[in-house]
Design an enzyme around this catalytic site. Structure first.
Site, PDB file in Angstrom:
ATOM      1  CG  ASP A 127      -1.884  -1.145   1.255  1.00  0.00           C
ATOM      2  OD1 ASP A 127      -2.054  -1.782   0.196  1.00  0.00           O
ATOM      3  OD2 ASP A 127      -2.446  -1.423   2.325  1.00  0.00           O
ATOM      4  CE  LYS A 154      -4.095   3.866 -22.122  1.00  0.00           C
ATOM      5  NZ  LYS A 154      -2.804   4.481 -21.859  1.00  0.00           N
TER       6      LYS A 154
HETATM    7  O1  F6P Z   1      -2.449  -4.020   3.220  1.00  0.00           O
HETATM    8  C1  F6P Z   1      -2.294  -4.751   2.059  1.00  0.00           C
HETATM    9  C2  F6P Z   1      -3.625  -5.087   1.469  1.00  0.00           C
HETATM   10  O2  F6P Z   1      -3.425  -5.854   0.293  1.00  0.00           O
HETATM   11  C3  F6P Z   1      -4.559  -3.898   1.157  1.00  0.00           C
HETATM   12  O3  F6P Z   1      -4.231  -3.262  -0.047  1.00  0.00           O
HETATM   13  C4  F6P Z   1      -5.909  -4.566   1.134  1.00  0.00           C
HETATM   14  O4  F6P Z   1      -6.926  -3.647   1.429  1.00  0.00           O
HETATM   15  C5  F6P Z   1      -5.770  -5.603   2.219  1.00  0.00           C
HETATM   16  O5  F6P Z   1      -4.389  -5.870   2.358  1.00  0.00           O
HETATM   17  C6  F6P Z   1      -6.487  -6.903   1.947  1.00  0.00           C
HETATM   18  O6  F6P Z   1      -6.340  -7.697   3.066  1.00  0.00           O
HETATM   19  P1  F6P Z   1      -6.615  -9.246   3.104  1.00  0.00           P
HETATM   20  O7  F6P Z   1      -5.546  -9.935   2.319  1.00  0.00           O
HETATM   21  O8  F6P Z   1      -6.573  -9.589   4.546  1.00  0.00           O
HETATM   22  O9  F6P Z   1      -7.957  -9.459   2.468  1.00  0.00           O
END
Ligand code: F6P
Length: 322
Positions: A127, A154
């Site tokens: 992130d 695209k």
């Molecule tokens: O923090 C990393 C991330 O991939 C975020 O981008 C996303 O919102 C979240 O983790 C998803 O979490 P999980 O793998 O627990 O569903």
């Protein structure tokens, strides 16, 4: 200091394995016994430790994911959970812990350090929302995966004269959407940091159509109010936009790739630096990147600050899309 342990926590990020490898091998070279903890903080509470030798991290630098496994631990958020974790560490005569992870994981590292157990953090999350580092492990790979998807979408959008929404991960932070949108030449970028309305989105799509372009590529962050699903539902069956709409949610695909050269190098440098800091008896710090250099920042500072996004480039995106 004789024994150190290492764990990966939170969402996995490409490059975590390269960081584990660097901690294990540099740790052994520095004279430590190195223990891996399986499944993040859950494993710390359950006592899932294993001693690691140089051969245990062979052939993993190029692999996505984490050979140690990861978790989002609700138990570790409780005091009894953390006390059990510290008991497991001290019971095995481990002197310090390296935590490879993002925001929640580094808050955990801070709390352990506050409880008197020496802990250092390594910045790792796709992130790029962790305060105290310009870039975290996994960001570059996730960005490149999103970009490849955008390039492909695209092509098909152009063939069919469509508007295509691509939703990126990033939780409540817009970095991945913003940067992949700029690099992918998107017509519009929607991020949580900037409010938008369906009227504005509709106007961009119509203007793009009227400009003679064969597609309208919109990158939306998952954390934006107007994410892919909501935009699609709102505009379904509205021919006045010119383009018809499709949407693709990239989701976890962005997390699963083999790490890029940048992520392997960053992870290796951060892992080496973590061992150096422990050798000097330092803890309570996060290892991150600032202007290309590896730097340390107190975990307390990381915990108390929110990383903000430089929005200057978003304004440029509108000009670039005419
Ligand atoms: O923090 C990393 C991330 O991939 C975020 O981008 C996303 O919102 C979240 O983790 C998803 O979490 P999980 O793998 O627990 O569903």
């Amino acid at each position: 200091m004789k024994r150190i342990a290492v764990l990966t926590s939170g969402g996995d990020a490409p490059g975590m394995n390269a960081a584990i490898r660097a901690v294990v091998r540099c740790g052994i070279a520095a004279g430590f016994e190195v223990y891996g903890v399986n499944h993040g903080y859950n494993g710390l509470i359950a006592g899932l430790f294993r001693q690691m030798g140089p051969r245990d991290v062979s052939g993993i630098i190029q692999a996505g994911g984490t050979v140690l496994g990861s978790s989002r631990s609700e138990e570790f958020e409780t005091e009894p959970g953390r006390e059990r974790a510290v008991k497991n560490l001290t019971g095995r005569k481990i002197d310090a812990l390296v935590v490879i992870g993002g925001n929640g994981s580094q808050t955990g590292a801070y709390l352990l350090n506050e409880m008197g157990f020496p802990t250092v953090g390594i910045a790792s999350t796709i992130d790029n929302d962790l305060y105290g580092t310009d870039q975290s492990i996994g960001v570059d790979t996730a960005l490149n995966i999103a970009l490849e998807a955008i390039d492909r979408l695209k092509v098909t959008a152009s063939s069919h004269q469509r508007a295509h929404i691509v939703e990126t991960m990033g939780r409540d932070h817009g970095y991945l959407a913003l940067m992949s949108g700029i690099a992918g030449g998107a017509e519009h970028i929607i991020i949580p940091e900037v409010e938008t309305t369906p009227d504005k989105i509709g106007a961009v799509i119509k203007k793009t159509y009227d400009s003679g372009k064969s597609h309208c590529l919109i990158v939306a962050a998952e954390g934006a109010d107007w994410n892919a699903e909501r935009i699609l539902a709102h505009f379904r069956g509205k021919p006045e936009l010119g383009f018809s709409l499709r949407a693709t949610i990239l989701g976890h695909v962005q997390r699963g790739g083999a790490p890029t050269a940048f992520d392997r190098l960053l992870a290796t440098r951060l892992g080496m630096a973590a061992v150096d800091q422990l050798t000097e008896g330092k803890s309570g710090i996060l290892l991150g990147l600032a202007c290309g250099e590896i730097k340390t920042i107190p975990l307390a500072e990381v915990k108390n600050h929110k990383k903000t996004l430089d929005l200057k480039i978003l304004a440029a995106a509108e000009k670039l899309a005419i």
